[in-house]
Design a protein around this motif. Structure first.
Motif, PDB file in Angstrom:
ATOM      1  N   ARG A  90      -6.531   9.623   8.686  1.00 25.33           N
ATOM      2  CA  ARG A  90      -6.149   8.468   9.514  1.00 25.33           C
ATOM      3  C   ARG A  90      -6.467   8.719  10.983  1.00 25.33           C
ATOM      4  N   ALA A  91      -6.194   9.920  11.453  1.00 23.44           N
ATOM      5  CA  ALA A  91      -6.506  10.240  12.848  1.00 23.44           C
ATOM      6  C   ALA A  91      -8.010  10.167  13.092  1.00 23.44           C
ATOM      7  N   TRP A  92      -8.796  10.644  12.134  1.00 33.10           N
ATOM      8  CA  TRP A  92     -10.259  10.590  12.243  1.00 33.10           C
ATOM      9  C   TRP A  92     -10.729   9.133  12.289  1.00 33.10           C
ATOM     10  N   LEU A  93     -10.131   8.291  11.454  1.00 35.01           N
ATOM     11  CA  LEU A  93     -10.521   6.876  11.417  1.00 35.01           C
ATOM     12  C   LEU A  93     -10.152   6.162  12.713  1.00 35.01           C
ATOM     13  N   ARG A  94      -9.006   6.502  13.295  1.00 32.78           N
ATOM     14  CA  ARG A  94      -8.633   5.905  14.588  1.00 32.78           C
ATOM     15  C   ARG A  94      -9.676   6.226  15.647  1.00 32.78           C
ATOM     16  N   ARG A  95     -10.149   7.478  15.645  1.00 33.87           N
ATOM     17  CA  ARG A  95     -11.171   7.865  16.627  1.00 33.87           C
ATOM     18  C   ARG A  95     -12.493   7.150  16.355  1.00 33.87           C
ATOM     19  N   ARG A  96     -12.811   6.962  15.100  1.00 31.89           N
ATOM     20  CA  ARG A  96     -14.095   6.356  14.747  1.00 31.89           C
ATOM     21  C   ARG A  96     -14.115   4.854  15.022  1.00 31.89           C
ATOM     22  N   TYR A  97     -13.008   4.157  14.667  1.00 35.51           N
ATOM     23  CA  TYR A  97     -13.023   2.697  14.714  1.00 35.51           C
ATOM     24  C   TYR A  97     -12.172   2.093  15.830  1.00 35.51           C
ATOM     25  N   GLY A  98     -11.173   2.819  16.289  1.00 31.56           N
ATOM     26  CA  GLY A  98     -10.363   2.317  17.395  1.00 31.56           C
ATOM     27  C   GLY A  98      -9.246   1.396  16.978  1.00 31.56           C
ATOM     28  N   ASP A  99      -9.542   0.421  16.120  1.00 32.85           N
ATOM     29  CA  ASP A  99      -8.513  -0.519  15.686  1.00 32.85           C
ATOM     30  C   ASP A  99      -8.769  -0.929  14.245  1.00 32.85           C
ATOM     31  N   LEU A 100      -7.742  -1.529  13.638  1.00 38.36           N
ATOM     32  CA  LEU A 100      -7.826  -1.863  12.218  1.00 38.36           C
ATOM     33  C   LEU A 100      -8.790  -3.006  11.935  1.00 38.36           C
ATOM     34  N   ASP A 101      -8.953  -3.926  12.868  1.00 34.13           N
ATOM     35  CA  ASP A 101      -9.909  -5.014  12.640  1.00 34.13           C
ATOM     36  C   ASP A 101     -11.318  -4.464  12.449  1.00 34.13           C
ATOM     37  N   THR A 102     -11.683  -3.497  13.286  1.00 30.53           N
ATOM     38  CA  THR A 102     -13.012  -2.901  13.176  1.00 30.53           C
ATOM     39  C   THR A 102     -13.145  -2.134  11.872  1.00 30.53           C
ATOM     40  N   LEU A 103     -12.094  -1.396  11.499  1.00 29.25           N
ATOM     41  CA  LEU A 103     -12.135  -0.671  10.231  1.00 29.25           C
ATOM     42  C   LEU A 103     -12.248  -1.637   9.053  1.00 29.25           C
ATOM     43  N   ASN A 104     -11.452  -2.696   9.050  1.00 33.38           N
ATOM     44  CA  ASN A 104     -11.506  -3.650   7.941  1.00 33.38           C
ATOM     45  C   ASN A 104     -12.897  -4.267   7.799  1.00 33.38           C
ATOM     46  N   GLU A 105     -13.535  -4.550   8.914  1.00 32.41           N
ATOM     47  CA  GLU A 105     -14.889  -5.099   8.872  1.00 32.41           C
ATOM     48  C   GLU A 105     -15.862  -4.072   8.308  1.00 32.41           C
ATOM     49  N   ALA A 106     -15.768  -2.822   8.790  1.00 31.00           N
ATOM     50  CA  ALA A 106     -16.677  -1.774   8.331  1.00 31.00           C
ATOM     51  C   ALA A 106     -16.498  -1.488   6.845  1.00 31.00           C
ATOM     52  N   TRP A 107     -15.270  -1.493   6.376  1.00 26.44           N
ATOM     53  CA  TRP A 107     -14.998  -1.169   4.977  1.00 26.44           C
ATOM     54  C   TRP A 107     -15.127  -2.381   4.048  1.00 26.44           C
ATOM     55  N   GLY A 108     -15.338  -3.558   4.596  1.00 25.47           N
ATOM     56  CA  GLY A 108     -15.444  -4.744   3.751  1.00 25.47           C
ATOM     57  C   GLY A 108     -14.200  -4.982   2.926  1.00 25.47           C
ATOM     58  N   THR A 109     -13.029  -4.859   3.575  1.00 29.66           N
ATOM     59  CA  THR A 109     -11.773  -4.896   2.823  1.00 29.66           C
ATOM     60  C   THR A 109     -11.385  -6.292   2.344  1.00 29.66           C
ATOM     61  N   ALA A 110     -12.156  -7.303   2.741  1.00 28.30           N
ATOM     62  CA  ALA A 110     -11.910  -8.629   2.168  1.00 28.30           C
ATOM     63  C   ALA A 110     -12.185  -8.628   0.669  1.00 28.30           C
ATOM     64  N   PHE A 111     -13.007  -7.677   0.215  1.00 27.37           N
ATOM     65  CA  PHE A 111     -13.312  -7.556  -1.213  1.00 27.37           C
ATOM     66  C   PHE A 111     -12.153  -6.853  -1.919  1.00 27.37           C
ATOM     67  N   TRP A 112     -11.696  -7.410  -3.031  1.00 29.44           N
ATOM     68  CA  TRP A 112     -10.630  -6.853  -3.872  1.00 29.44           C
ATOM     69  C   TRP A 112      -9.313  -6.682  -3.110  1.00 29.44           C
ATOM     70  N   SER A 113      -9.043  -7.539  -2.134  1.00 27.25           N
ATOM     71  CA  SER A 113      -7.729  -7.597  -1.487  1.00 27.25           C
ATOM     72  C   SER A 113      -7.296  -6.246  -0.911  1.00 27.25           C
ATOM     73  N   GLN A 114      -8.202  -5.622  -0.142  1.00 25.94           N
ATOM     74  CA  GLN A 114      -7.912  -4.296   0.403  1.00 25.94           C
ATOM     75  C   GLN A 114      -7.601  -4.323   1.900  1.00 25.94           C
ATOM     76  N   HIS A 115      -7.356  -5.470   2.470  1.00 29.49           N
ATOM     77  CA  HIS A 115      -7.154  -5.588   3.917  1.00 29.49           C
ATOM     78  C   HIS A 115      -5.947  -4.771   4.381  1.00 29.49           C
ATOM     79  N   TYR A 116      -6.160  -3.931   5.406  1.00 27.49           N
ATOM     80  CA  TYR A 116      -5.107  -3.054   5.932  1.00 27.49           C
ATOM     81  C   TYR A 116      -4.464  -3.672   7.167  1.00 27.49           C
ATOM     82  N   THR A 117      -3.130  -3.575   7.233  1.00 27.69           N
ATOM     83  CA  THR A 117      -2.394  -4.092   8.390  1.00 27.69           C
ATOM     84  C   THR A 117      -1.641  -2.993   9.129  1.00 27.69           C
ATOM     85  N   ASP A 118      -1.674  -1.774   8.603  1.00 27.56           N
ATOM     86  CA  ASP A 118      -1.013  -0.637   9.244  1.00 27.56           C
ATOM     87  C   ASP A 118      -1.795   0.621   8.883  1.00 27.56           C
TER      88      ASP A 118
END
Length: 680
Positions: free
Chosen positions: A181-209
């Motif tokens: 999680r710490a590595w991902l925070r450094r890489r993406y900065g925020d969850l919106d960017t991570l959700n976009e990069a991971w394509g979490t709209a697929f299979w209901s994987q959207h992260y809010t925390d």
């Protein structure tokens, strides 16, 4: 990622440190033997011409017998005795396998598998790269060794851990989850960017925390591809961070001693990004074990060539290879006569300035007791030891002047990309039969078959300088890499790439609009759909040879695109299999929509090398039979000629003075000859 050369500090030889020489030796594990054997070891090392040993690799339990109890007496004695014998020491930090007392007191350092099971002690590398408890104890041991031996006259280099990630690259523990999680925070900065990069709209994987995110542990079905890819990147970085932690401590205490660790550049170590690791060590070191099959000789050459590419052509250290059989294959074949020398000299040909084995003396007990060594179970009265002594003489006498020379760049290169290797061998792709390493090796073998030297160059390396570049399965193409490839062709370079290339960006998102995505305009073709082939099915090409594994229904869309070969049968009959586009600046961009057979690849590469003006430096009768690798120093080139066949070859019509053998010599199967060629 810069393609500048990484820093380079070579072995600090205790005596006459500025004189170039070859390192020769092995992992030395004297803690396995009583003291009376040590005396024989030193005598036999002198007979064999050993100049350096790696010491203390698996000795943590012997050095630190409890949390606050230490025993350095045996290591003190050996450091002194080795120095008296003129043998330098590559001293390991001994942190590769924690002792029983540590894992008993702190079971939380043990890794957790993909399915949630604890990886228990009893083997080796049973530690979590992200464990703060393990890091604390490992650095305490490293500090103790550095403070005790940092000024010892035998100390030539520091050897951090051993084969980092060989067995503990992936850990799915809670420590790993927090660090991920710490590595991902450094890489993406925020969850919106991570959700976009991971394509979490697929299979209901959207992260809010952030706390919702876990490593890709065992799942019901296919895991999120980008999450899985990022965990691979994170796992590489976690081990790299451990390397840095030990290295930085060593540099603070002993700034004059170079630091390295042994890579595993081979056909199966895919998920460690050694391109980045090469920038973190003072010199590159590698462990390699040859495959005793029809590709083994060329795969060894490929891996040694790639190791040289990681070292940017400068001398590197072959830390481990085998004198004969290994012990971890289903059937462990002994090397035949000549192969010990051939394997060693092929690494030397591609830039190794130190040639060492696992291990010095073959073990009587333990998991590797049937793994060969410089001194086998049979003792010094054996073929293996006689070969060891003769190799030491060759390095010390016949080839001494080659030490310190660097690789002479070829005019052609095969680009190797660890990111694409990871990306094309994951689940849920059009075919699970894709083998990135095999594809790259086969293109390299075709250069060898044509007698043309080609370098293996990391994708972040200086491949722009080559006249001809083959970039097979360059699947994952960030925007900056796409721009660089386009500039290469625009400036007159000749590019070859293959099926399933240019397909996705750095987040593993498909480039839309048709394949090959990032290279669609450069190549002047468009593919709507992939058509992989079942195993064992091949399709003929109208120019001869065939393709298998994969096909694509390509349409020519650009100007100045030639179809060099078409499919001769099947549903794609008449469709382009090989294309070439001429670039206004004089370059070309070629594409193959299938995995070419050896015959088809050879014919195609002959045409492209002719376009690029790249040819063989060997006389016609030797092309394909002999591999040529060249090292260079001021005033001279050193030509290494290795027999690729199972029959003898006569070396004729070659320049230079033989350093091994004689002019016009008969080169036996597995033979290697070295010539000195004067430079104007």
């Amino acid at each position: 990622m810069t393609h500048e050369r990484p820093a380079h500090r070579w072995i600090r030889w205790p005596n006459d440190p500025d004189r170039p020489r070859f390192g020769y030796g092995a992992d030395y594990n004297p803690e396995q033997w009583p003291r009376e054997v040590w005396e024989e070891d030193l005598r036999l090392m002198e007979e064999a011409g050993v100049t350096i040993v790696s010491l203390g690799i698996f000795s943590w339990a012997r050095i630190q017998t409890g949390p606050d109890t230490w025993d350095f007496s045996w290591l003190d004695e050996l450091m002194d005795r080795l120095h008296e014998s003129g043998i330098a020491v590559d001293l390991a930090t001994a942190t590769t396998s924690p002792p029983p007392w540590l894992v008993t007191a702190h079971p939380e350092v043990l890794p957790v598998s993909h399915s949630g099971r604890t990886v228990w002690p009893g083997s080796r590398q049973h530690w979590r790269p992200t464990s703060p408890v393990f890091r604390e104890h490992a650095l305490r041991l490293t500090r103790a060794l550095a403070e005790r031996y940092g000024r010892h006259p035998a100390l030539a280099a520091w050897h951090v851990s051993n084969e980092l990630g060989c067995h503990n690259l992936y850990d799915y523990s809670d420590d790993a989850a927090a660090a991920f999680r710490a590595w991902l925070r450094r890489r993406y900065g925020d969850l919106d960017t991570l959700n976009e990069a991971w394509g979490t709209a697929f299979w209901s994987q959207h992260y809010t925390d952030w706390n919702q995110i876990l490593p890709p542990r065992a799942a019901a079905f296919i895991p999120n591809p980008t999450q899985d890819l990022d965990f691979t990147r994170f796992s590489n970085d976690a081990l790299l961070e451990h390397l840095r932690a030990e290295r930085d401590l060593l540099r603070r205490i002993t700034p004059e001693i170079p630091v390295t660790t042994n890579f595993m550049v081979n056909h199966h170590t895919r998920d460690l990004d050694y391109v980045r690791w090469a920038h973190e060590v003072d010199f590159v070191a590698n462990d390699h074990y040859v495959r005793l099959d029809e590709t083994g000789r060329d795969e060894l050459s490929f891996s040694a060539n790639l190791t040289s590419g990681l070292a940017r052509g400068r001398p590197w250290f072959l830390m481990e290879h085998s004198t004969s059989a290994v012990n971890w294959k289903p059937v462990n074949l002994a090397k035949r006569e000549g192969q010990l020398h051939r394997d060693s000299l092929l690494h030397l040909a591609h830039g190794a300035d130190a040639v060492c084995f696992f291990q010095w003396r073959q073990s009587r007990a333990g998991a590797e007791k049937y793994h060969s060594a410089m001194v086998p179970h049979a003792g010094p009265d054996s073929r293996v030891f006689r070969d060891v002594v003769e190799l030491g003489r060759l390095l010390r006498e016949d080839l001494a002047e080659v030490a310190g020379s660097e690789r002479l760049p070829a005019r052609a290169a095969v680009v190797f990309d660890y990111q694409s290797w990871r990306a094309v061998e994951r689940p849920s792709l059009p075919s699970e039969e894709i083998d990135y390493h095999r594809e790259a090796l086969e293109w390299y073998q075709t250069f060898l078959d044509l007698g043309i030297r080609a370098d293996i160059v990391p994708v972040d390396g200086g491949w722009d300088e080559y006249d001809l570049v083959v970039a097979p399965l360059l699947h994952m193409v960030p925007g900056h890499l796409a721009d660089r490839v386009n500039r290469y062709a625009d400036r007159g370079g000749h590019l070859v790439t293959t099926y399933f290339s240019g397909t996705v960006d750095a987040d593993d998102h498909v480039y839309l609009g048709g394949h090959p995505g990032a290279f669609r305009d450069l190549l002047g073709i468009r593919v709507e759909e992939f058509s992989p082939l079942p195993e064992g099915v091949a399709v003929p090409l109208d120019t001869g040879g065939s393709g298998d594994l994969w096909t694509e229904e390509a349409t020519v869309t650009g100007r100045d695109v030639q179809t060099l070969a078409r499919y001769g049968d099947g549903p794609l009959r008449g469709r382009p299999a090989l294309t070439l586009r001429r670039i206004p600046g004089g370059g070309t961009a070629s594409y193959t929509t299938t995995r070419l057979s050896a015959r088809a690849r050879r014919g195609f590469l002959l045409r492209i090398t002719d376009e690029a003006g790249v040819g063989s430096e060997l006389p016609e009768p030797l092309r394909g039979c002999v591999e040529l690798a060249v090292r260079t120093a001021e005033g001279a080139e050193y030509w290494f000629l290795s027999n690729r066949t199972d029959e003898g070859v006569v070396l004729a019509d070659l320049p230079g003075t033989p350093l091994t053998g004689t002019a016009g010599a008969h080169l036996p199967p597995d033979g290697v000859a070295v010539l000195r060629v004067e430079r104007p």
